[in-house]
Structure formats: C-alpha cells, structure tokens
Design an enzyme around this catalytic site. Sequence first.
Site, PDB file in Angstrom:
ATOM      1  N   ARG A  40       0.751  -0.998  -0.134  1.00  0.00           N
ATOM      2  CA  ARG A  40      -0.209  -0.179  -0.124  1.00  0.00           C
ATOM      3  C   ARG A  40       0.938   1.271  -0.018  1.00  0.00           C
ATOM      4  NH1 ARG A  40      -2.388  -0.735   6.083  1.00  0.00           N
ATOM      5  NH2 ARG A  40      -0.289  -0.282   7.250  1.00  0.00           N
ATOM      6  N   CYS A  92       2.495   7.827  -5.918  1.00  0.00           N
ATOM      7  CA  CYS A  92       2.980   9.175  -5.459  1.00  0.00           C
ATOM      8  C   CYS A  92       1.632   9.757  -5.377  1.00  0.00           C
ATOM      9  CB  CYS A  92       3.712  10.000  -6.475  1.00  0.00           C
ATOM     10  SG  CYS A  92       4.181  11.459  -5.992  1.00  0.00           S
ATOM     11  N   ASN A 118      -5.710   6.178   4.813  1.00  0.00           N
ATOM     12  CA  ASN A 118      -5.170   5.584   6.025  1.00  0.00           C
ATOM     13  C   ASN A 118      -3.687   5.709   6.682  1.00  0.00           C
ATOM     14  OD1 ASN A 118      -5.450   2.921   8.032  1.00  0.00           O
ATOM     15  ND2 ASN A 118      -3.878   2.500   6.933  1.00  0.00           N
ATOM     16  N   GLU A 119      -3.465   6.272   7.654  1.00  0.00           N
ATOM     17  CA  GLU A 119      -2.090   6.354   8.135  1.00  0.00           C
ATOM     18  C   GLU A 119      -1.112   6.857   6.881  1.00  0.00           C
ATOM     19  OE1 GLU A 119      -0.816   2.547   9.826  1.00  0.00           O
ATOM     20  OE2 GLU A 119      -1.920   2.743  11.586  1.00  0.00           O
ATOM     21  N   CYS A 122       9.206  11.458  -1.326  1.00  0.00           N
ATOM     22  CA  CYS A 122       9.070  10.891  -2.630  1.00  0.00           C
ATOM     23  C   CYS A 122       9.834  11.767  -3.504  1.00  0.00           C
ATOM     24  CB  CYS A 122       7.768  10.916  -3.110  1.00  0.00           C
ATOM     25  SG  CYS A 122       7.551  10.219  -4.909  1.00  0.00           S
ATOM     26  N   CYS A 129       7.128  14.991  -8.065  1.00  0.00           N
ATOM     27  CA  CYS A 129       7.623  15.755  -6.827  1.00  0.00           C
ATOM     28  C   CYS A 129       8.810  16.819  -7.129  1.00  0.00           C
ATOM     29  CB  CYS A 129       7.997  14.886  -5.909  1.00  0.00           C
ATOM     30  SG  CYS A 129       6.682  13.993  -5.131  1.00  0.00           S
ATOM     31  N   GLU A 164      -7.290   2.651  16.166  1.00  0.00           N
ATOM     32  CA  GLU A 164      -6.933   1.577  16.092  1.00  0.00           C
ATOM     33  C   GLU A 164      -6.165   1.112  17.221  1.00  0.00           C
ATOM     34  OE1 GLU A 164      -4.615   0.352  12.673  1.00  0.00           O
ATOM     35  OE2 GLU A 164      -6.056   1.449  11.178  1.00  0.00           O
ATOM     36  N   GLU A 218      -1.192  -9.442   6.669  1.00  0.00           N
ATOM     37  CA  GLU A 218      -1.324  -9.119   8.094  1.00  0.00           C
ATOM     38  C   GLU A 218      -2.060 -10.289   8.421  1.00  0.00           C
ATOM     39  OE1 GLU A 218      -0.582  -4.439   9.118  1.00  0.00           O
ATOM     40  OE2 GLU A 218      -2.519  -4.990   7.971  1.00  0.00           O
ATOM     41  N   HIS A 278      -2.079 -11.041  12.368  1.00  0.00           N
ATOM     42  CA  HIS A 278      -2.335  -9.718  13.402  1.00  0.00           C
ATOM     43  C   HIS A 278      -3.670 -10.285  14.283  1.00  0.00           C
ATOM     44  CE1 HIS A 278      -3.403  -5.914  14.766  1.00  0.00           C
ATOM     45  NE2 HIS A 278      -2.162  -5.447  14.613  1.00  0.00           N
TER      46      HIS A 278
END
Length: 630
Positions: free
Chosen positions: A83, A87, A121-122, A130, A135, A273, A322, A325
């Site tokens: 994930r 860019c 997410n996060e 990058c 960029c 989370e 994962e 987990h």
Amino acid sequence: MEWMKKTGINVVRIGEFAWSKLEPEEGRIDVSFLVDIIKRLHENGIETVLCTPTPTPPIWFSHGHPERMHVDQEGQVMSHGSRQHACTNNAYFREKAAQITEELAKKAGHLPGLIAWQLDNEFKCHIAECMCSTCKGLWHEWLEDRYGTIDRLNEEWGTHIWSEYYQSFEQVPQPAATPFLHHSSLQTMYRLFSTEKIAEFADEQAAIIRRHSDLPITHNSTLMFSVDNERLFQHLDFASFDTYAPQGKLESYVLNCDIWRNIKKNTPYWVMETSTSYAASLESYAHPHANGYLQAEAVAAYALGGQGFCYWLWRQQRTGSEQPHSAVISAWGEPSIGYENVLQVEEARKKIEPLMLATKPVQAHVAMTYSDKARMFHQTEPHNGIRYKDMMTDLYNVLLTEGLHRDVIFEGAELDGYKLLFTPLLPHVSEDYLSKAKAFVESGGIWIVGPMTGGRTGEHTIHTSCALGEVEKWTGVKTLFTFPMDEQTTTGEAFGETAPLGLWSAVFDADAAVGTIKSGVATGKAFLSETAIGKGKVVMLGSMPMGDDGNKLLKRMIRHYAEEAGVTVKTDASPGTIVAPRMGDDGKEVWIVVNMDGKGGTVTIPSKGSVTVEPHGYSIHQVTKEEVHS
Ligand SMILES: [Zn+2]
C-alpha cells in the site's frame, strides 16, 4: 453483525483499502456495496466511520505507469502491491482520488448511521519523502514560493559551501543518493515540503467530502509517520490516532492520549486502531497483552479525553500480509484470544460512560511542546542517533512519574492556563512560538528551555550573532560554547543531585548558574541557569542529564519548578498507575485512577487518604476542588 452486537461493538470503520472493489475498471465506479453495508449496520444499531480508499490504488492505475509510483530515497520505483505505492502528488492520482472520494461522499454522505469520515489511512506510514519527477517539479515551485528568488535561497542556505550554489530553482536537487551527506537546509526543507504536500492532499479530500456531507472528518495518524500532524489536522474536525504500543511502554500510550486530546482542543479524540491482543504481520509479532490490559487502555483513553476506542481488526484476515494480526474474531469466525478482554472493555464502558459524558478533563498546569518540525530537524541532524519521539517520550515520562497532570501541545497551541512550560529538543524556536513564550513568562509562567532548544535557524543553519539566537538575546544568559558533551567524563550538579551530562550541549556563563558542571572540559561553567523576567522565569537547560542519576536530577528539577510555578493539579500515584482528573459543569472534580502496569498501585485521594487500585483495575473518586487545590 450478530457477533458485533453480542460483543458490544457499536461503531465500525470501513472502506480504507476497498478501491479495487469500488472501481474495478478505470472509470466504472460503483459504491453500492459499501452503501448496502452501512444501511445494514444501521439497521442493526451499529454506526459507521467511512474511509476514502486512496492508500491502495488498483492495478489499472499502476500497471505500465512507473511515473505514477512513489520513488524512495535510493531511487527505487515502488511496484504495485502492499500500500502507499502511488505518489500522492501525481496529477492523475489526485484526479482519480478526487473522483472516487466525490462518488462516496455523494452516495453515502447522508446515510443514516454514518457518523464520520476518515481520510485515507495512516498517511506516510511506510514511506517518507518521494523522489519522483512530479515531486521534483512541485519542489521547485515550493522553493520559488518560499524564497522568491534563487539568490535569496542561496543566501539563506549558504550554498557556496562545497560549491552547491544554484543559478535557478530548476537546478535544486531532491535529497536523493549522494556520496556523502546533503546540505542540512536542503534536507529539512524537502521534509517540510513533503509534509505540506500530504496535508494539501488531505485538505483537497476534505473539501470534496464537505461539498456533499457535513459529517466530521478525521485521519488516523501516529507520531511515527513522516507527516506534520499539526499542519495535517489544521483543517480536519477531530483527532484520531492508531497505537500498537507494547504494554511495557505505558508512557508511550499515555503520551498519545495527552497529545491527541490537545490537537483539537475541546473536541474529544478517538483511538481509531489498537490491537485486542497483539500486533503482527507476516514478518513479526508482538507478545499478547496480559489479560486486563485492554481495559486499562480503554478506561485511560476515555478518562484522558477520548470518545471512541476502536479495534483493529474485527475479524482476522484470511489473506494478505497481515494474516497473523490479532482480531476480535478469528478468521474461522470464533472468539479470539483477546475476546474476553473486549467484553471486559464493554462492561467498563457502560459503567463509566455517564460520568465521561458529564465531565471533561481538568485544565493542566503543565505543558510540554511536541513538534513534528523539530523531528524533521533531528532526522536531518541526528548527531549520534537521536530519535526524537523516543527521547521526547522519556522526557514526558519525567512529568508523568512526577504525578503532574499534563498536556502535550504543538507549537501553535495557546499557552493560556499553564504555569509551567517545558520545551526540549526544539532546534528552531520560531518567532511566533517565542512571542507566546515571552508573554507566558512575563505574566508569571516558568519556561524550561532545552536541552537542544534554540541552536538552529528556521533554515537549519547555525546562528551567527549568538549561539541560541533570539532566545539567548531575550534572556541575556550568555552561551559560551556548544559541543557534544561526553557523558563518560562530564558530571553536573543541581538541586543536590549529581549526574552524568551528555548530548549536544550548550554551556552557559556561570553567573546565573543553578546547575554547575563538576568535571569534564567545561568544569565550573553552567549547564542549567535561570533568569527572572517580568513576573516569571526562564530556565535554560543546556545539557541532558543521563542515566538513572540523570533521571533523578530531571525529576528534581521538574518538581522544583512545578512547585515554584504553583502547579497544583498533581497526584502522588505510584509508578505504573495514572490519574485522570475531570470536572463537571457543577465544578465537582472526579479522579479516574487506572493501573496500567498490572502490578496494582496506590494514590492519595484528598479527604480519603491512600487508596489502592487492583492490577489493571480502575477506580473513581469524587474530590472537591478546594481539597485538591489547597
Ligand atoms: Zn512523487
């Protein structure tokens, strides 16, 4: 959903990685499966936080398009998979992200049962800056905006060093691979540029959602990622964070509660989370929490100002990276190892909820400034391996173990209501920050400055008028030298404690000494000094007291100045036990006592005397304001 109801789950968070399901082919967007789920959840009494799916662009976005992908510092182009491989500054990414976000907001933004949005997410959890060509172009524009002319950039950065001088903005490189280190200004400015761009992406997504939905918007961040949280949350509605702190690091957990409570003051934060038992991926796993720890975490989160306490994840994943987990329910649909603890949390929630709704955290008297910009300076210039977050956590732990009720605040926060301000590890003290600190001191506050605070300009260069810039000019305390203190040979004494001194240090003229260097190359000079200004005081801490003795010295110092500043919101909780003081509109104060380390603890309650709290247990005590503050 039946299981959820039995377990007491009343809110779920969905959609953050579902892009390929929502847009299986480029341009064919159908969000009905999420809409159906939100409706069914609502029918079952469960509310939803809906996420934009932008951390995982589908294969039709990535395949055959290396120019759309994230490029790391070594020049490696990320492949599809995992994930955050795209860019986020790529123009086509922004276009596609805007489309899918708009469609979700239109179709789901008014659904009953939907209560909030989470962006992505996060951000920047797995990647940092990058180095792609998109960029690069944006970097040049950003520099031109910041400096106006290339001459000004050359002047501010001092680029004649090693013939780095630039003739135009287009020539300024990204901090990619070089034989030795890049220029400090180049590195730090590129980090600032990168954090500004990801915050702009968040702003863009939020603006799209707001066209169709008036629900509050958040992002699930942490203190570990390559973002500037203060900037990132500037235009969002409430704060939330993810934490997988191991149970032995209770100070990391409590630090999170104390910082996220303050990022959107007066708006409760969420723990978005946390694991029911242990974090794991294909490569590694943590140990399971002891039974009871989850309850301690949940009660502490609520008591310290939280509103939501969510698990990741509900059901163990059967595929992907994962799979190991921990989850509430196993992949085969049965209660997992943490399940009993989840039920225990639900019991506790029911018990404390009325009190949480009727009260708010009491205003702290002590504040410590935390800065992701400072973290960037330390990343560029880590000396012998400074890890900003870890070192800040250790310093924070001094306040925590002294029993002080404390806020952790970002640089832009107001200082109203505080009596003691602690500003360690902030290399650049901005004009804005200094002017607030000045007003704070002049009206009676005590400001502890350092270690490693003030020694760098905003461009990450060294001051040339005096060592600590405007802070030094204002206090009038002369810094004689700055150098790496050798803790093997250097000791200092203050408040009757002697300890080794280390870290990159500033040594002061002995005139205003409160702490004196007793051995080493700067013997006789000061590492701690104080200056009365207005009704308050500035305390300069030039060096880091090291080891156990250093910790004792720091605790003595904090205790001394907390008393002098008139800090009264404090307790004598034994180590491993925390107290969250809260107050209702009626002025009645309530202390929620939580044992976090599983060893049980004690605390003195005014008018009740010493009370004990069970291992991982909690207790609630009414105290009147007069008793607490007398
Ligand atoms: Zn890029």
